[in-house]
Design an enzyme around this catalytic site. Structure first.
Site, PDB file in Angstrom:
ATOM      1  N   SER A   1       3.531  -1.748  10.213  1.00 22.15           N
ATOM      2  CA  SER A   1       5.090  -1.737  10.576  1.00 22.15           C
ATOM      3  C   SER A   1       5.565  -3.486  10.344  1.00 22.15           C
ATOM      4  CB  SER A   1       5.435  -1.409  12.037  1.00 22.15           C
ATOM      5  OG  SER A   1       4.985  -0.147  12.289  1.00 22.15           O
TER       6      SER A   1
ATOM      7  N   GLU B   1      -5.407  -4.950  10.635  1.00 21.60           N
ATOM      8  CA  GLU B   1      -4.115  -3.771  10.833  1.00 21.60           C
ATOM      9  C   GLU B   1      -4.585  -2.960  12.232  1.00 21.60           C
ATOM     10  OE1 GLU B   1      -2.332  -2.582   6.835  1.00 21.60           O
ATOM     11  OE2 GLU B   1      -3.791  -1.258   7.097  1.00 21.60           O
TER      12      GLU B   1
ATOM     13  N   LYS C   1       0.176   4.291  -0.296  1.00 16.46           N
ATOM     14  CA  LYS C   1      -0.388   5.616   0.130  1.00 16.46           C
ATOM     15  C   LYS C   1      -0.089   6.772  -0.634  1.00 16.46           C
ATOM     16  CE  LYS C   1      -0.180   3.436   4.878  1.00 16.46           C
ATOM     17  NZ  LYS C   1       0.004   3.507   5.977  1.00 16.46           N
TER      18      LYS C   1
ATOM     19  N   GLU D   1      -6.964   4.968   7.810  1.00 11.15           N
ATOM     20  CA  GLU D   1      -6.766   6.155   7.413  1.00 11.15           C
ATOM     21  C   GLU D   1      -8.097   6.778   6.676  1.00 11.15           C
ATOM     22  OE1 GLU D   1      -2.921   5.760   5.399  1.00 11.15           O
ATOM     23  OE2 GLU D   1      -2.265   5.159   7.293  1.00 11.15           O
TER      24      GLU D   1
ATOM     25  N   GLY E   1       2.706   2.385  10.783  1.00 11.92           N
ATOM     26  CA  GLY E   1       3.368   3.352  10.557  1.00 11.92           C
ATOM     27  C   GLY E   1       4.307   4.006  11.797  1.00 11.92           C
TER      28      GLY E   1
ATOM     29  N   ASN F   1       0.766  -1.184   0.128  1.00 11.12           N
ATOM     30  CA  ASN F   1       0.082  -0.014  -0.130  1.00 11.12           C
ATOM     31  C   ASN F   1       1.121   1.201  -0.164  1.00 11.12           C
ATOM     32  OD1 ASN F   1      -1.811   2.074   0.588  1.00 11.12           O
ATOM     33  ND2 ASN F   1      -2.369   1.320   2.678  1.00 11.12           N
TER      34      ASN F   1
ATOM     35  N   HIS G   1      -9.308   1.181   5.133  1.00 13.96           N
ATOM     36  CA  HIS G   1      -8.108   1.225   5.510  1.00 13.96           C
ATOM     37  C   HIS G   1      -8.360   2.224   6.920  1.00 13.96           C
ATOM     38  CE1 HIS G   1      -4.007   2.800   6.495  1.00 13.96           C
ATOM     39  NE2 HIS G   1      -3.757   1.638   5.844  1.00 13.96           N
TER      40      HIS G   1
END
Ligand code: PGA
Length: 253
Positions: A216, A170, A11, A100, A176, A9, A98
């Site tokens: 991560s 996730e 992003k 985000e 991240g 991904n 996701h």
């Protein structure tokens, strides 16, 4: 049978030239170094899908994903991209839900359900993301939280529709942050997700669904994570932007 999948991904990263180089580097490395049976997916930003679609079409090693899709088929939705548009440029998978997008674009369970439907209706395969924030984990409420995410968006799909879905777990506190879930934390959540899926759909479908870990994941921890019984691969953010790291993760099965 359950597919082993590693999906990158990207992003909102890379320019066009950088995107082309990254994909051709990954393609070369995977051809030279990977002999196991792994589905490799890259999810670049929208503007690069068409060109990368030309590279990945007819390529049995690499597949293309979008990072988002509209829940609508067409019409006056400025800035949105439909599933049929994605399909027309060679996209096969779509990341849906996701954290985000849930957080910054307020995508709720109902919207995600509509996105799943729109995606599957075009013959594309959703990668449906779930995962708890740190406070839910600290309150020992992570199973309930993820169970509700699954139930609220997936449970209205038919068995046939669900057959197209890959799930990605996730945990938000691991995305991240450099802080990965331990292999035990990943395994117990993946087993829980599979059990929930077997209650919503038939047991065979739940058994055959690939459940990816994300957060991560890197060349140093992928092997232990992927060795877990219910971890069928990874959804990789930061480490998917470097061809060497991404390929080493793909080699971690
Ligand atoms: P990360 O991101 O690997 O950079 O933690 C994973 C993701 O958000 O899909």
């Amino acid at each position: 049978m359950r597919k082993r999948i590693v999906a990158g991904n990207w992003k909102m990263n890379k320019t066009y030239e950088e995107a082309l180089s990254l994909v051709s580097e990954i393609d070369n490395m995977v051809r030279d170094e990977v002999n196991g049976d792994v589905t490799v997916i890259v999810a670049p930003p929208f503007p690069f899908l068409q060109s990368l679609g030309k590279l990945t079409q007819g390529n049995d090693l690499m597949h293309l994903a979008a990072q988002n899709v509209s829940e609508h088929d067409s019409g006056a939705f400025t800035g949105e991209v439909s599933a049929s548009m994605l399909k027309s440029v060679g996209t096969e998978y779509v990341i849906i839900g996701h954290s985000e997008r849930r957080m910054y674009h307020h995508e709720d369970a109902q919207t995600l359900y509509k996105k799943l439907k729109a995606t599957i209706a075009q013959g594309l395969k959703p990668i449906f993301c779930c995962g708890e924030p740190l406070e839910e984990r600290d309150a020992d409420n992570h199973f309930e939280y993820v169970g509700k995410q699954l139930h609220d968006s997936l449970s209205y799909l038919s068995n046939e529709e669900f057959d197209q879905v890959t799930v990605a777990y996730e945990p938000i506190w691991a995305i991240g942050t450099g802080r990965t879930a331990s292999s035990q934390q990943a395994q117990e959540m993946h087993a829980y997700i599979r059990e929930q899926l077997s209650r919503m759909f038939d047991a065979e479908a739940a058994f055959n669904t690939s459940i990816l870990y994300g957060g991560s994941c890197n060349p140093g921890n992928a092997r232990e994570l992927f060795a877990q019984e219910d971890v069928d691969g990874g959804l990789i953010g930061g480490a998917s932007l470097k061809s060497r790291d991404f390929t080493d993760i793909i080699k971690s099965f």
